[in-house]
Design a protein around this motif. Structure first.
Motif, PDB file in Angstrom:
ATOM      1  N   GLU A 127      59.992  13.558 -24.000  1.00 50.55           N
ATOM      2  CA  GLU A 127      60.409  13.342 -22.599  1.00 50.55           C
ATOM      3  C   GLU A 127      59.501  14.072 -21.619  1.00 50.55           C
ATOM      4  OE1 GLU A 127      64.489  14.226 -21.515  1.00 50.55           O
ATOM      5  OE2 GLU A 127      64.116  13.323 -19.548  1.00 50.55           O
ATOM      6  N   LYS A 128      59.291  15.368 -21.857  1.00 50.07           N
ATOM      7  CA  LYS A 128      58.550  16.199 -20.906  1.00 50.07           C
ATOM      8  C   LYS A 128      57.100  15.698 -20.751  1.00 50.07           C
ATOM      9  CE  LYS A 128      58.947  19.819 -18.304  1.00 50.07           C
ATOM     10  NZ  LYS A 128      59.398  19.293 -17.048  1.00 50.07           N
ATOM     11  N   PRO A 129      56.346  15.588 -21.883  1.00 50.27           N
ATOM     12  CA  PRO A 129      54.952  15.138 -21.704  1.00 50.27           C
ATOM     13  C   PRO A 129      54.829  13.727 -21.120  1.00 50.27           C
ATOM     14  CG  PRO A 129      55.489  15.417 -24.044  1.00 50.27           C
ATOM     15  CD  PRO A 129      56.615  16.003 -23.266  1.00 50.27           C
ATOM     16  N   ILE A 130      55.757  12.839 -21.474  1.00 49.49           N
ATOM     17  CA  ILE A 130      55.668  11.477 -20.909  1.00 49.49           C
ATOM     18  C   ILE A 130      55.920  11.535 -19.408  1.00 49.49           C
ATOM     19  CG2 ILE A 130      56.827   9.231 -20.796  1.00 49.49           C
ATOM     20  CD1 ILE A 130      57.023   9.229 -23.796  1.00 49.49           C
ATOM     21  N   GLN A 131      56.932  12.322 -19.038  1.00 50.45           N
ATOM     22  CA  GLN A 131      57.241  12.437 -17.610  1.00 50.45           C
ATOM     23  C   GLN A 131      56.062  13.055 -16.847  1.00 50.45           C
ATOM     24  OE1 GLN A 131      61.184  14.133 -16.535  1.00 50.45           O
ATOM     25  NE2 GLN A 131      59.901  15.394 -15.209  1.00 50.45           N
ATOM     26  N   GLU A 132      55.461  14.078 -17.444  1.00 51.41           N
ATOM     27  CA  GLU A 132      54.302  14.709 -16.779  1.00 51.41           C
ATOM     28  C   GLU A 132      53.173  13.705 -16.592  1.00 51.41           C
ATOM     29  OE1 GLU A 132      53.379  18.246 -19.008  1.00 51.41           O
ATOM     30  OE2 GLU A 132      55.126  19.275 -18.158  1.00 51.41           O
ATOM     31  N   LEU A 133      52.966  12.895 -17.605  1.00 50.86           N
ATOM     32  CA  LEU A 133      51.907  11.875 -17.524  1.00 50.86           C
ATOM     33  C   LEU A 133      52.204  10.881 -16.382  1.00 50.86           C
ATOM     34  CD1 LEU A 133      50.589   9.933 -20.666  1.00 50.86           C
ATOM     35  CD2 LEU A 133      50.898   8.803 -18.472  1.00 50.86           C
ATOM     36  N   VAL A 134      53.444  10.392 -16.375  1.00 50.18           N
ATOM     37  CA  VAL A 134      53.799   9.390 -15.357  1.00 50.18           C
ATOM     38  C   VAL A 134      53.738  10.018 -13.958  1.00 50.18           C
ATOM     39  CG1 VAL A 134      55.631   7.866 -14.497  1.00 50.18           C
ATOM     40  CG2 VAL A 134      55.231   8.063 -16.965  1.00 50.18           C
ATOM     41  N   TYR A 135      54.309  11.221 -13.816  1.00 52.83           N
ATOM     42  CA  TYR A 135      54.338  11.845 -12.495  1.00 52.83           C
ATOM     43  C   TYR A 135      52.927  12.219 -12.005  1.00 52.83           C
ATOM     44  CZ  TYR A 135      59.469  12.065 -12.596  1.00 52.83           C
ATOM     45  OH  TYR A 135      60.806  11.748 -12.625  1.00 52.83           O
ATOM     46  N   ALA A 136      52.039  12.546 -12.933  1.00 47.32           N
ATOM     47  CA  ALA A 136      50.656  12.836 -12.515  1.00 47.32           C
ATOM     48  C   ALA A 136      50.023  11.575 -11.923  1.00 47.32           C
ATOM     49  CB  ALA A 136      49.835  13.328 -13.706  1.00 47.32           C
ATOM     50  N   VAL A 169      51.740   9.192 -10.515  1.00 47.51           N
ATOM     51  CA  VAL A 169      52.438   8.978  -9.229  1.00 47.51           C
ATOM     52  C   VAL A 169      51.775   9.823  -8.145  1.00 47.51           C
ATOM     53  CG1 VAL A 169      54.624   9.321  -7.993  1.00 47.51           C
ATOM     54  CG2 VAL A 169      54.657   8.374 -10.305  1.00 47.51           C
ATOM     55  N   GLU A 170      51.478  11.082  -8.480  1.00 46.99           N
ATOM     56  CA  GLU A 170      50.820  11.975  -7.502  1.00 46.99           C
ATOM     57  C   GLU A 170      49.448  11.430  -7.132  1.00 46.99           C
ATOM     58  OE1 GLU A 170      52.066  14.450  -5.815  1.00 46.99           O
ATOM     59  OE2 GLU A 170      53.955  14.435  -6.911  1.00 46.99           O
ATOM     60  N   ARG A 171      48.712  10.996  -8.147  1.00 51.28           N
ATOM     61  CA  ARG A 171      47.363  10.444  -7.901  1.00 51.28           C
ATOM     62  C   ARG A 171      47.435   9.299  -6.884  1.00 51.28           C
ATOM     63  NH1 ARG A 171      44.660   6.042  -9.553  1.00 51.28           N
ATOM     64  NH2 ARG A 171      46.169   5.360 -11.105  1.00 51.28           N
ATOM     65  N   CYS A 172      48.487   8.518  -6.984  1.00 50.44           N
ATOM     66  CA  CYS A 172      48.624   7.356  -6.094  1.00 50.44           C
ATOM     67  C   CYS A 172      49.398   7.683  -4.821  1.00 50.44           C
ATOM     68  CB  CYS A 172      49.345   6.228  -6.829  1.00 50.44           C
ATOM     69  SG  CYS A 172      48.461   5.625  -8.264  1.00 50.44           S
ATOM     70  N   GLN A 173      49.745   8.956  -4.642  1.00 48.39           N
ATOM     71  CA  GLN A 173      50.542   9.375  -3.488  1.00 48.39           C
ATOM     72  C   GLN A 173      51.863   8.625  -3.383  1.00 48.39           C
ATOM     73  OE1 GLN A 173      48.505  10.497   0.077  1.00 48.39           O
ATOM     74  NE2 GLN A 173      46.533  10.148  -0.889  1.00 48.39           N
ATOM     75  N   GLY A 174      52.528   8.548  -4.520  1.00 56.41           N
ATOM     76  CA  GLY A 174      53.833   7.882  -4.553  1.00 56.41           C
ATOM     77  C   GLY A 174      54.965   8.889  -4.519  1.00 56.41           C
ATOM     78  N   SER A 175      56.157   8.438  -4.931  1.00 53.83           N
ATOM     79  CA  SER A 175      57.324   9.331  -4.967  1.00 53.83           C
ATOM     80  C   SER A 175      57.956   9.317  -6.358  1.00 53.83           C
ATOM     81  CB  SER A 175      58.354   8.889  -3.930  1.00 53.83           C
ATOM     82  OG  SER A 175      59.549   9.634  -4.123  1.00 53.83           O
TER      83      SER A 175
END
Ligand code: FAD
Ligand code: 2HG
Ligand code: ZN
Length: 472
Positions: free
Chosen positions: A407-416, A418-424
């Motif tokens: 869960e944690k590493p997948i979430q970190e991957l996805v959220y990174a 999201v940040e790269r794309c300036q999303g939420s």
């Protein structure tokens, strides 16, 4: 001391509306996803705003925290208490009156415990549309919708719950009743208190009633499912529909092949009617206040343009309301199919439309490389740039074991990404207890500190839904 509180609450509400026995409390303690289970000193079921005010005052005196609760359909554990057994749940379901429909002002005044579907039906009976629409509408409540600023499938045309709200009645952390129930479309009298409470997930005040906007009920609606080969075509299709159908475009939902394969596995009657279940299926809805023919013609013309431009390879237009409903049910069943399959990793994200293509291509590639065989259940409100980018383990792999490890590493991957794309990292489901740890990094120090200052100013005793959204 707690016995004193329970006695005082029983005297104020009536004994039968203060639930203290375990079997009575049980239905209120676990969230819809079965991800969070808490304990509660009692579950309170008030009937009036005055009773809510009394509850808050009594709890404040006894330093007992309150967890407001509506339909308990939220995805972030916001309405679930902690494990101490010292918090009380204040469920608003008995406050379910629709107080008024003002036809001239085009507004509906209703209590927080009113079920969303009941509000839609009441409005429709008077030829109005109450446009908030989501899969949980049969059980979620207006107060919960406002507290989470829920989105759903009509945001593209009518906005989020926030955009539909003109007035609020709120019980503050001090137990005072704030009457902000003027149904005005303009009111620039200083800070917007209404907007502060909307989306605050029960941490700043308890919403007891609201004035909501109504719209004329469309008389014709056409729904279609179309097939696209890739996400770039899907986005180009959205642009085409937005330009050509403008305000008639009321739905634009995307579903990937893997989402609908999962759907069909659990609900065979929900199989994709498009041949071969294409890589991307888009559900599009046009609504109008003019004749059926006008919308149908417009829809066919736009679809022809889309075929000519090679944006789509197949399309099926619902021939009647029942078929249109079947299309929508197929879309709404994805969440239920995921629940049947086992706990999945949800990512409710928004990406600017201009970056959506690169987000999906890159994130899919990274996930597939690092976690071979996983299923990317990606679907959502594409018209709003809102993806439900959910991850399920490879078929046959135990969900619990997979989630615990990944869960944690997948979430970190996805959220990174999201940040790269300036999303939420939270498009429409909120923060609750699920994302509280991620909020600081995502919002930035300044925004996070401002949020804390607001919480401390409005709830200095920290009795309203503590440790949800933001901790002080
Ligand atoms: P609850 O879950 O009871 O509470 C949610 C939060 O609001 C909690 O923090 C709670 O403390 C607070 N709260 C509740 N009532 C009040 C009140 N009166 N005053 C102050 N705080 C309060 N969400 C979307 O945005 N879009 C969707 O498309 C969507 N689809 C869904 C489909 C399904 C099948 C399900 C199960 C859920 C879906 N959701 C969706 C999530 C959920 O339904 C919404 O977040 C909904 O708005 C929650 O309403 P509720 O009454 O169930 O609130
Ligand atoms: C929807 O759009 C809901 O159907 C649920 O927001 C999303 O299951 C999900 O992740
Ligand atoms: Zn959604």
């Amino acid at each position: 001391m707690m016995t004193g509180l329970i006695e005082q609450l029983s005297a104020a509400l009536g004994k039968q509306y203060v639930l203290t026995e375990d079997p009575d409390k049980a239905p209120y303690l676990t969230d819809w996803r079965k991800r969070f289970t808490g304990k509660a000193l009692a579950v309170l079921l008030p009937k009036t705003t005055e009773e809510v005010s009394t509850i808050v005052k009594l709890c404040a005196t006894h330093h007992v925290a309150i967890v407001p609760q509506g339909g308990h359909t939220g995805f972030c554990g916001g309405a679930t208490p902690d494990n101490t057994g010292k918090q009380i749940i204040l469920n608003l379901k008995r406050m379910n009156q629709i107080r008024e429909i003002d036809t001239a002002n085009q507004t509906m005044t209703l209590e927080a415990g009113c079920i969303l579907q009941a509000a839609q039906e009441k409005a429709a009976a008077q030829d109005f549309l109450f446009p908030l629409s989501l899969g949980a509408e049969g059980s979620c409540m207006i107060g919960g919708n406002l507290a989470t600023n829920a989105g759903g499938t009509n945001v593209l045309r009518y906005g989020n719950t926030r955009d539909l709200c003109l007035g609020l009645e709120v019980v503050t952390a001090g137990g005072e009743i704030w009457n902000g129930m003027k149904g005005l479309r303009k009111d620039n009298t200083g800070y917007d208190l209404r907007d502060l409470f909307i989306g605050s997930e029960g941490t700043l005040g308890i919403i007891t009633a609201a004035v909501m906007k109504l719209y004329p009920l469309p008389i014709s609606q056409w729904t279609t499912l179309v097939a696209a080969d890739n996400i770039a075509s899907t986005i180009a299709l959205l642009t085409l529909f937005q330009r050509r159908a403008t305000s008639l475009l009321t739905g634009f939902e995307m579903m990937t092949q893997e989402s609908l394969t999962l759907n069909e596995k659990h609900f065979p009657q929900m199989a994709n009617p498009l041949k071969g279940n294409p890589p991307f299926t888009v559900l599009i809805e046009l609504s109008d206040h003019e004749s059926e023919d006008h919308v149908r013609q417009l829809l066919e013309t736009i679809l022809e343009e889309a075929f000519t431009a090679n944006l789509i390879s197949d399309a099926v237009i619902a021939s009647n309301l029942s078929q249109a409903n079947t299309f929508w049910h197929m879309r709404e069943h994805i969440t239920l199919a995921q629940a049947q399959e086992g706990a999945n990793l949800k990512h409710d994200i928004t990406i600017p439309l201009s970056s959506l293509d690169s987000f999906i291509l890159e994130t899919d590639a990274l996930i597939r490389k690092n976690y071979p065989g996983v299923r990317i259940i990606n679907f959502g409100h594409l018209g709003d740039g809102n993806l439900h980018y959910n991850i399920a383990p490879p078929p046959g792999v135990d969900h619990k074991i997979f989630n615990l490890k990944h869960e944690k590493p997948i979430q970190e991957l996805v959220y990174a990404q999201v940040e790269r794309c300036q999303g939420s990292i939270s498009a429409e489901h909120g923060v609750g207890q699920l994302k509280i740890g991620d909020l600081r990094a995502h919002k930035g120090e300044v925004a996070h500190d401002l949020m804390k200052s607001i919480k401390m100013a409005l709830d200095p005793q920290n009795i309203l839904n503590p440790h949800k959204v933001v901790s002080i």
